[in-house]
Structures are given as C-alpha cells and as structure tokens.
Design a protein around this motif. Structure first.
Motif, PDB file in Angstrom:
ATOM      1  N   ILE B  48       0.846  -1.201   0.000  1.00  0.00           N
ATOM      2  CA  ILE B  48       0.000   0.000   0.000  1.00  0.00           C
ATOM      3  C   ILE B  48       0.879   1.248   0.000  1.00  0.00           C
ATOM      4  O   ILE B  48       0.663   2.186  -0.770  1.00  0.00           O
ATOM      5  CB  ILE B  48      -0.955  -0.005   1.223  1.00  0.00           C
ATOM      6  CG1 ILE B  48      -1.953  -1.165   1.109  1.00  0.00           C
ATOM      7  CG2 ILE B  48      -1.711   1.326   1.318  1.00  0.00           C
ATOM      8  CD1 ILE B  48      -2.836  -1.371   2.325  1.00  0.00           C
ATOM      9  N   LYS B  52       1.305   4.219  -3.121  1.00  0.00           N
ATOM     10  CA  LYS B  52       1.110   5.654  -2.930  1.00  0.00           C
ATOM     11  C   LYS B  52       2.393   6.429  -3.193  1.00  0.00           C
ATOM     12  O   LYS B  52       2.374   7.547  -3.689  1.00  0.00           O
ATOM     13  CB  LYS B  52       0.591   5.945  -1.515  1.00  0.00           C
ATOM     14  CG  LYS B  52      -0.812   5.452  -1.240  1.00  0.00           C
ATOM     15  CD  LYS B  52      -1.778   5.719  -2.372  1.00  0.00           C
ATOM     16  CE  LYS B  52      -2.198   7.184  -2.479  1.00  0.00           C
ATOM     17  NZ  LYS B  52      -3.184   7.357  -3.584  1.00  0.00           N
ATOM     18  N   GLY B  56       1.793   7.295  -9.776  1.00  0.00           N
ATOM     19  CA  GLY B  56       1.039   8.538  -9.910  1.00  0.00           C
ATOM     20  C   GLY B  56       0.347   8.536 -11.266  1.00  0.00           C
ATOM     21  O   GLY B  56       0.091   7.456 -11.823  1.00  0.00           O
TER      22      GLY B  56
END
Lengths: 361, 199
Positions: B48, B52, B56
């Motif tokens: 996770i 992030k 992008g």
C-alpha cells in the motif's frame, strides 16, 4: 399471457400470500381497505417494474419487516418465466432487485416479460386530469410493447436532470454553454426515440378507440391527437435557451407531451360531459389492450380495479363484453352486484379481507 | 459492545472506508490480518505504501504511471497519430488487452456530469485539446461508455475536436462475438442492425 402463481411477502397489508389465479375471470370481492388494490398493484409492478401508484418504492413495504418480495410464475407464448421483485428499505428509499428466471436484471429490462392492461379509478380522470396522466397512459403501454422504450424513458429522465443542472450552473455565471450543447443533442436524440414511439402508438390506438367509442356512444366520433415536441426540435431547444436559463428547467421535450382527445371535433377535456369523458376513457383503455395484443400476438392480463361500479349503462356493458373471453382478467369490486350472473358463474370468485384471500367457489 | 484494543479498532475503521466493504467484512478482514503471520501483514502494508509513493498519473495521458510518463507514452512503437479517449485507466487496460489498438491514450477519469459538478476542466480536456493541436493527431477515438453521461461526453468531444481538423470516431456497437443472435438484448441488436456493413 397468464399469471399462473403470485406470491407476496410483506407487500403492504399482505404478510404472506400464495395465490393461483384461474386462466379466465378472477373476481376479488372485499370491503374497502382490505387489500384489493394492493393485490393489483403487486401484479402491475411485475409488468411495469415500479408501482403505478407511488413513486416511492418504500411505501409498498409492509409492516412486518424492512423488505418486500413479489414473486410470480407467468406464462407467455407457452413458456413459463419466473419473475421476482425484492425491495429493501434503506432510509426513506428502497433498493429494488429484479430477477427474471433467477438472473438479476436492470429495472428497465423487466417490462415486456409480463404484460397487463390496468384500468383503475385513477384512469377515470384520464381526459379531465393533467397531461401527466395521459403521458403515464402512453408510458405504461409502451414500456410493455416497445423494445428499448423503458430504457429511453429512464435515459430521458437522466438527461433532463443533467441538462437542468447545467442550466442552473450557467444561470449562476458558471459558463458552460458548450457543455449545454452536448446535453441538447442528447435531449434531441433520446427525446426523439420517446416521441417517435408515442406518435406511432397514438396512430395505432386511434382507429380502435374510435370504433369502440362510436359503438358505446351511438356514432359519436372520437379522435386522438399526439401533441409532441415541435417538428424542428433542434431549433425549438435553441430558441428556448433564455427561458430555460431563467427557469432552470427544460421547456422543450417529450416530458411536456400531451394527448388531445376530440369528440365530434370538439375537445373532450373542455366540452365533454362526465359521461362522454368516461366513455372516451373506456374506449382508450380497451384500445390499449387491443394494441398490446396486436403488437405482441398475445392478450395482456386485464386488471380492473373497482371501475365497474363507477361506470353505468353502455359503458359497463362494453367493458363486460370485452371481459368475456378476453383471456385472463383480474377484477376487484366491493360487491358482486355489477356483474351479470353468467360472468360470476364462469369466474373464479375470491374474498379479500384484512390482507388474506380465500376462495369462495 | 465490548471495547476492542485501539489499534484493532482503528484497522477496522480504515478497512470499512474501502469501497464495497461494510462493517462486518471490515471486522472479518481485520481479524484475519491479526491472525496472519507478521510477514504477510507487513507485506500488505508495504504494498500500500509503495503504491502511494511510486505510482502517480502520467502527465501526458493521465494513465497510471511509475514516474512522470506511463509505459505507453514512453514507448516508441506506438502510433502517435491515433488517440483513444477513455473514461478510466481500467477502460484503457480493456482496450490494451485487445492488442487491436496501437495508438496513444487519454484518460478522462470521469465523464461530464453537471449534477456532480464535473465539466471539461475537471476531466483535463484543455490538455487533451492542446495535445491534439500540437502532436500531429489524425484521429481521435472516443471510447466512453454508451450510457447517458458517456454519450454526452462523446458528443461534447466530437463538437470540440472536429474544428481542430481531426477525424473523430466512436467504437461500433455490435453483437458479442460468439453470442447467439436470439440472446442479444434488443437495443444491442437494433444498433448492430442499424450499423450493418456489406461484405
């Protein structure tokens, strides 16, 4: 078209019902408030996917639990299909799950599997009442016989919501005239689908309704005219821009359609007596059932809710003539009085009391 | 209800924020992670975090990208004269899987919906028009959904793009391959009939 079995769970005042109607006339007798109309509503929902009585699905959910289930076994063209509508209350709305033969389908895919012609006291205002009643008359018929109509109708509603929202943004100084143009095109495209279907249906309805009306009203001439969007819709939508921006709503489109009914050349709505108007209503409803039969090769199930007691003389006889040998008919009434003995003797008669139905011969 | 230890309570709450996960499922997942060996749980947390930190949006087409450009925009083997506009990165993947399309993409991340306050600017359309003007695009394929908003978005794009001198097309509606004609839904069949071709 045949309703072979109907099961209700927690539908309005029915906690549980398991009904096997006969293939001919089924007569449901009971006092007011016992559940006669609720029964017809459930049957109509199987044909229309939504209640013809309320826009708010959660109203049909009974008091026993927060969910309703309507199930039916119907026969169409010799093939048996199982239909189910399940409603679950969520806040002040209800979630609707529709199944055809156990497979989940979208709401607009249900109509057409099971077809009814519903005639109830609300319809007596068809001529006199507002244009929304006459649009509903066309819609209830067309969703059942015109492929893609239910979807187009749902699409039209969505286009109007989006276009009106865009109008309000523009009126608030948000710009976006180019975005509105895109919604104009969608309105014209999907509105066109709706109005073409309506115009065709009215053309087919007129001769049947006229013949029927003339028989009841000794030669009086009935004409129906479809009042749809203007011929040059694109120009009309364009010209209405200032008005639409001011009101924040869409003034051109099939959501303003109407039907004009003429009797001997004069507008029935303004000049017809109550009797003449009711004759015209009976004629329109009989023409509706005939159109459904014509288009699909199969008579719809006729649902008559307490209308016979509202009709008299020739109007009642005309309806009863139609009922005899019309295939499956479901009639509700407070009393057996209005029915000729030969009809009663050939009918399956039931009594309705407090959300329970029992057979009585 | 008995109080759960704070970290567990917090995990349940975070999980229940995910789409399609209700409170019951969140509890079940949290207890599953509690029982799982440490490595497994940490690997999930790391994945996770990595997503992030490292993934992008492509600054050219708004596809998901590791870095400033996505793999498709970087590739030299793609035909830059063809541009396919899709609603989401998942739709892009669906078109890619066909191996039928060798052009470039533009991902809108939505559709025009005045009710939700989404217009051309929120969908990066000005950037799309700049690309069409400056990158020698010959044809734009508008592959938005065939629902109301998808169609309206396609109409908007068609009206905005044609003046830029490009060809604007829309994927054909048709019968599913290997599908029985009699089982096609009526609208699909109607459109397939209307869009029929000669041999």
């Amino acid at each position: 078209m045949l309703l072979r079995r109907l099961q209700l769970r927690n539908h309005r005042n029915y906690a549980h019902l398991d009904l096997t109607p006969g293939p001919g006339v089924n007569l449901f007798i009971g006092d007011n408030g016992q559940g006669k109309t609720n029964l017809l509503e459930a049957v109509a929902m199987l044909a229309l996917s939504a209640s013809p009585r309320t826009r708010r699905d959660n109203e049909v959910v009974g008091p026993v639990a927060a969910a309703t289930r309507i199930e039916a076994e119907v026969e169409s063209g010799g093939i048996v299909i199982e239909l189910a509508i399940a409603l679950t209350v969520e806040g002040d709305r209800a979630r609707r799950v529709i199944e055809v033969d156990g497979v989940r389908r979208r709401a607009f895919d249900l109509p057409g599997h099971f077809r009814v012609t519903l005639f109830w006291p609300d319809d007596l205002g068809l001529i006199k009442g507002g244009p929304e009643l006459r649009r509903r008359f066309l819609n209830q018929m067309l969703v059942q016989v015109e492929p893609g109509y239910a979807r187009a109708l749902a699409g039209l509603k969505r286009v109007l919501e989006q276009r009106n929202s865009q109008l309000k943004r523009m009126a608030a100084g948000d710009g976006g005239g180019d975005v509105l143009e895109a919604w104009n095109e969608e309105l014209i495209r999907i509105g066109g689908e709706v109005s073409i279907a309506r115009a065709r249906a009215v053309q087919e309805l007129e001769p049947v309704a006229a013949r029927c009306h003339s028989e009841i009203a000794s030669g009086e001439r009935l004409e129906i005219e479809y009042l749809g969007p203007p011929a040059n819709v694109a120009e009309a939508v364009h010209n209405s821009l200032a008005e639409d921006l001011r009101r924040g709503s869409t003034s051109i489109g099939p959501h303003h359609d109407d039907l004009r009914v003429l009797l001997d050349g004069r507008e029935a709505r303004a000049y017809g007596s109550q009797g003449q108007q009711r004759t015209a209503v009976v004629s329109l409803k009989l023409a509706e059932a005939a159109l459904v039969a014509q288009r699909t090769g199969e008579r719809p199930v006729l649902l008559l809710d307490d209308v016979l007691s509202e009709l008299d003389g020739e109007r009642r006889s005309a309806l009863l003539r139609q009922v005899a040998g019309a295939g499956q008919v479901i009639i509700t009434s407070v009393e057996a009085g209005p029915f000729p003995p030969e009809l009663i003797s050939s009918a399956r008669v039931w009594t309705v009391s407090g959300g329970e139905i029992s057979t009585c011969g | 209800m008995p109080q759960l230890p704070e970290p567990l309570e917090r995990l349940i709450q975070e999980l229940s924020r995910l789409p399609g996960i209700g409170p019951k499922t969140a509890q079940r997942l949290a207890f599953h992670l509690l029982r799982a060996d440490r490595q497994r749980a940490e690997s999930l947390a790391l994945a996770i975090g990595d997503v992030k930190a490292r993934i992008g949006y492509c600054e050219r087409c708004y596809n998901i990208a590791e870095g400033s450009l996505c793999a498709i925009c970087i590739s030299t083997r793609r035909d830059a004269s063809l541009l396919c506009v899709v609603e989401s990165a998942l739709d892009l993947l669906a078109v890619e899987r066909t191996s039928e399309f060798n052009g470039l993409y533009f991902v809108l991340h939505g559709v025009i919906s005045p009710i939700d306050g989404i217009g051309p600017d929120q969908l990066h359309m000005p950037q799309l028009f700049d690309r069409v003007r400056s990158e020698g695009v010959v044809e734009v394929i508008v592959a938005t959904d065939a629902d109301i908003e998808g169609e309206a978005t396609a109409v908007y794009l068609q009206r905005a793009l044609i003046p830029l001198g490009v060809t604007v097309t829309r994927p054909a509606h048709g019968l599913p391959v290997g599908g029985d004609l009699e089982y096609a839904d009526e609208l699909t069949l109607a459109r397939a009939m209307a869009g029929r071709r000669s041999f």
